[in-house]
Design a protein around this motif. Sequence first.
Motif, mmCIF file in Angstrom:
data_model
loop_
_atom_site.group_PDB
_atom_site.id
_atom_site.type_symbol
_atom_site.label_atom_id
_atom_site.label_comp_id
_atom_site.label_asym_id
_atom_site.label_seq_id
_atom_site.Cartn_x
_atom_site.Cartn_y
_atom_site.Cartn_z
ATOM 1 N N VAL A 219 66.751 -12.144 53.511
ATOM 2 C CA VAL A 219 66.174 -12.683 55.078
ATOM 3 C C VAL A 219 66.095 -12.089 56.091
ATOM 4 O O VAL A 219 65.851 -12.742 57.583
ATOM 5 N N ARG A 220 67.938 -13.041 56.421
ATOM 6 C CA ARG A 220 68.279 -12.764 57.484
ATOM 7 C C ARG A 220 70.006 -12.385 57.707
ATOM 8 O O ARG A 220 70.495 -12.210 56.491
ATOM 9 N N PRO B 195 65.206 -6.131 57.324
ATOM 10 C CA PRO B 195 63.867 -6.297 58.053
ATOM 11 C C PRO B 195 63.475 -7.243 57.780
ATOM 12 O O PRO B 195 63.823 -7.744 57.776
ATOM 13 N N ALA B 196 62.563 -6.735 59.110
ATOM 14 C CA ALA B 196 61.819 -8.498 58.960
ATOM 15 C C ALA B 196 61.151 -9.456 58.101
ATOM 16 O O ALA B 196 60.646 -10.729 57.849
ATOM 17 N N ASP B 197 60.973 -8.652 57.275
ATOM 18 C CA ASP B 197 60.192 -8.825 55.478
ATOM 19 C C ASP B 197 61.769 -8.689 54.764
ATOM 20 O O ASP B 197 61.081 -9.746 53.066
ATOM 21 N N GLY B 198 62.726 -9.028 55.134
ATOM 22 C CA GLY B 198 63.448 -9.207 54.469
ATOM 23 C C GLY B 198 63.618 -8.016 53.444
ATOM 24 O O GLY B 198 62.443 -6.998 53.100
ATOM 25 N N LEU C 158 67.015 -12.367 47.266
ATOM 26 C CA LEU C 158 65.793 -12.016 48.719
ATOM 27 C C LEU C 158 66.362 -12.346 50.037
ATOM 28 O O LEU C 158 67.366 -13.613 50.108
#
Length: 349
Positions: free
Chosen positions: A101-102, A47-50, A99
């Motif tokens: 995020v990508r 997701p965009a916010d990780g 986290l």
Amino acid sequence: MPRKSAFRHFLNSVRLMLLAALLVVVAGLITLGMQYRDFLRTPVAMPADGVVVTIPSGMPAQRVARELARAGVIKDWRLFYLHLRLSGKTRQIKTGDYLFVRQLTPAEVLQKLVRGEVLPRQFTILPGWRVRDVIQALQGYGHMLDLSGLPPPNQAQDLLARMQASNEFAEGWLYPDTYRFERGTNALALLGRAYAKMRQVLDEEWSGRAPDLPLASPYEALILASIIEKETGRADERPLVAAVFINRLRLGMRLQTDPTVIYGMGEAYKGNIRTQDLRQPTPYNTYTITGLPPTPIALPSRASIHAALHPADSDALFFVANGQGGHVFTSTYAEHEAAVQRYLLGRKP
């Protein structure tokens, strides 16, 4: 059918069955191998916010795989667990918050876990806060920090004793900065870093201080810096505010600064200072005592410490708020009264 022929037929049948079973197994292994290969090479969209995944201490490798799959970091926990076992790194996974995020392949996910690329948490101490403000802010970090040993805000001055740093009054001794930490860090250990940083900064600034200051020790510099911190938030004004207080100390004048009065009032302060408050004797009422108060009244920034030890070259003895976020500095009482009439009372000269 002769017995030998029947037996040979049976053996041939068994061989064929075993061969068929072996072919099925081989085909299955080939399919699994291809799936495993594709699994390791295929990144998973985030997701965009990780996504944050927490790996606590002692979590079994299979549970790690399941947790990653649940969070959507990998698609198949069984294949990831197989990768863990085949890699021999089941005991090399570092604990902490991660986290994602990508897009990462499962192989890259494992590398991240083994390298311990945990998400750094951070806690910021703001200039001008009191120690009690720091403790109150830390209480909101109970899900990330170990708060055991941390005193309640109304016992803030016990902090240094609990940190086994010294028996000094705690106010002023925590350096305002942003401190990174890992989940589970003890709050006292975190504040120990802030205490050590303030010691370091104060020693550095004291060693480079201007000559002939009416300050007898680094602690007196810390006290003055805390007053400067509360009087102005403007960088260009700090040396001028420092000059006013240094000049007053040299002349034996009372500092007459409201922030010290407010500090001395404690819980009695309700948002405004009355005339009777300025007359009420406390160790911090600089309208009734001469010299510095006994302790700092806040946590000063390095800029305020530097200003206290490098005041501006000014003969100013007074300053008054100009209503625009700054102050007007004057050298005589007559000038000060005129500034008060203009900027505080709105009367033109």
